[in-house]
Design an enzyme around this catalytic site. Sequence first.
Site, PDB file in Angstrom:
ATOM      1  N   CYS A   7      -2.962  -4.073  -3.674  1.00  0.00           N
ATOM      2  CA  CYS A   7      -2.594  -4.581  -4.997  1.00  0.00           C
ATOM      3  C   CYS A   7      -3.780  -5.120  -5.797  1.00  0.00           C
ATOM      4  O   CYS A   7      -4.923  -5.104  -5.351  1.00  0.00           O
ATOM      5  CB  CYS A   7      -1.483  -5.617  -4.856  1.00  0.00           C
ATOM      6  SG  CYS A   7       0.077  -4.869  -4.331  1.00  0.00           S
ATOM      7  N   ASP A   8      -3.451  -5.685  -6.961  1.00  0.00           N
ATOM      8  CA  ASP A   8      -4.382  -5.849  -8.071  1.00  0.00           C
ATOM      9  C   ASP A   8      -5.716  -6.504  -7.739  1.00  0.00           C
ATOM     10  O   ASP A   8      -6.765  -5.924  -7.992  1.00  0.00           O
ATOM     11  CB  ASP A   8      -3.707  -6.643  -9.190  1.00  0.00           C
ATOM     12  CG  ASP A   8      -2.494  -5.917  -9.748  1.00  0.00           C
ATOM     13  OD1 ASP A   8      -1.961  -5.032  -9.069  1.00  0.00           O
ATOM     14  OD2 ASP A   8      -2.066  -6.242 -10.855  1.00  0.00           O
ATOM     15  N   SER A  60      -1.420  -7.279 -17.723  1.00  0.00           N
ATOM     16  CA  SER A  60      -1.012  -6.409 -16.628  1.00  0.00           C
ATOM     17  C   SER A  60      -1.294  -4.971 -17.005  1.00  0.00           C
ATOM     18  O   SER A  60      -1.294  -4.602 -18.188  1.00  0.00           O
ATOM     19  CB  SER A  60       0.484  -6.587 -16.370  1.00  0.00           C
ATOM     20  OG  SER A  60       1.014  -5.506 -15.646  1.00  0.00           O
TER      21      SER A  60
END
Length: 551
Positions: free
Chosen positions: A120-121, A467
């Site tokens: 993930c990010d 995002s």
Amino acid sequence: MQRSDNIKKGLERAPHRALLKACGVKEEDLKKPFIAVVNSWTEIVPGHIHLQKLAAGVKEGIREAGGFPFEFHTIAVCDGLAMGHKGMKYSLPSRDVIAASIEIMIEAHAFDGMVLIPACDEIVPGHLMAAGRLNIPTIVLTGGPMYPGNFKGKSVDIIDVFEAVGEVSRGKMSGEQLKELESCACPGAGTCAGMFSANTLACGVEALGLSLPGCATCHALDPKKHEIARETGKQIVSLTARGITAGKIMTYSAFQNWIRVSLAVAGSTNDVLEVLAIAKEYELEIPLRLFDELSRQTPHICNMRPGGAYTMKDLDNAGGVQAIMKRLESLLNRDCITVTGKSLDENIADAKILNPEVIRTLDNPVHTTGGLAILYGNIAPKGAVVKKTAVVESMLKFKGRARVFDCEEDAHKAILNEEINKGDIVVIRYEGPKGGPGMREMLAPTAAICGLGLSELVALITDGRFSGGTRGPCVGHISPEAAEGGPIALIKEGDVILIDIPNRRIDLEVDKDEFQRRREKWSPKEVKVTGYLSQYKKNVSSAECGASIKA
């Protein structure tokens, strides 16, 4: 000599060998390269809940190839769960904690090579930052995308749920429908299904040459993912034997390839922060303007969610990152070495584009230029970032009235209370790296704007970030940030702001004398923080430098 000889070879290392044998290392294993399997598995991050199984495949491959694996773990923050509250202040700072923890473990235990397993990010860039510091043989196995959900016959993902909150607020969707949507939008393990931040990063890492071909788009629950994991384990032993380190792969030319692929898929604006921060660890200075220069030269050829129609599954079926690079080959630095031990040119020689609608030709792109634009002006003298391909044509040039908020929560409340009107530009400040601190993502307010049907009527600017799921005229990373006295701190309610994406400008229509009067009256907004955030606030650099911790 192996690096691991420092803990296993010679008379004086008898105590070290005794400790290793307590961990199950046999006498014959002491001759093998010691490979770290750096796993960010956790039970609360959907992109990471399956990583134990991938790590098992990696270790299987390492053993088959004659290496000895040791697994350890890092922290991982789910940006979706952290979104919209204090927790998001910790997402970007976690990147540096992850990098430091990997550095500590690798150096303390003298590993010969490592396989990094993030998804993930901020976890992916944290792993890559560590790879830069350590410069040992490294392969990244990204966890893979989530399959899209199905809601009334339509493919959906987490962004649909965020935007549905606004739709419920204006009566366009019922609470019961929202409950049905939230129950099917995220059907299982993996990173969220569109070209959001995590998947943008995974594609970038494969383009960089640090993942095996096919890794980025192979889905988390696809049986092929285990085979890629096993091959990754085997290949890291080969890289270790050949002395092919991360630094030999992650060159300036390779980073240019990463950026071009991200631009071609209209990836997340977060990619800018991550590339700048990661490159610094390799002692490479990538100027912010490079993103804009390459964007002007690189067509947008994959119309991916959130701005387009296609999911990561569509891209995988079309040939994935290798097919994208085959399409872009005339623009890429094809002599770059990769973790296959071959050049990029050799890797993509036989790549095939299986769906020309998903991966378009260079002469029939979605847009003639790439996904990002870097804006400058009296609001952002050091730059700002916008995903221009997610902005409708009518909003590429937009003049509006400033609606000013000093935190995300106040802006989000005003949006949901329908206090924002056509022609407004929502200004959210004191959310930068120092001001937040932590540079929160603004998905909740941007999704609410879309859900209320205002994405073609209202703009949003911030010294925070967005995002990868954000769409619409949303300008982030404004530098200098408000907490450092940047011009965004001087904007007043009702001021006129001009956003001109084609000409790369963002300006406040206030004369210099008025600007100076406001600056003389300005004083910093005090945000009291404790714990790790207080250390981060003192040491973090500005967004145009990647918001990384200063050395």
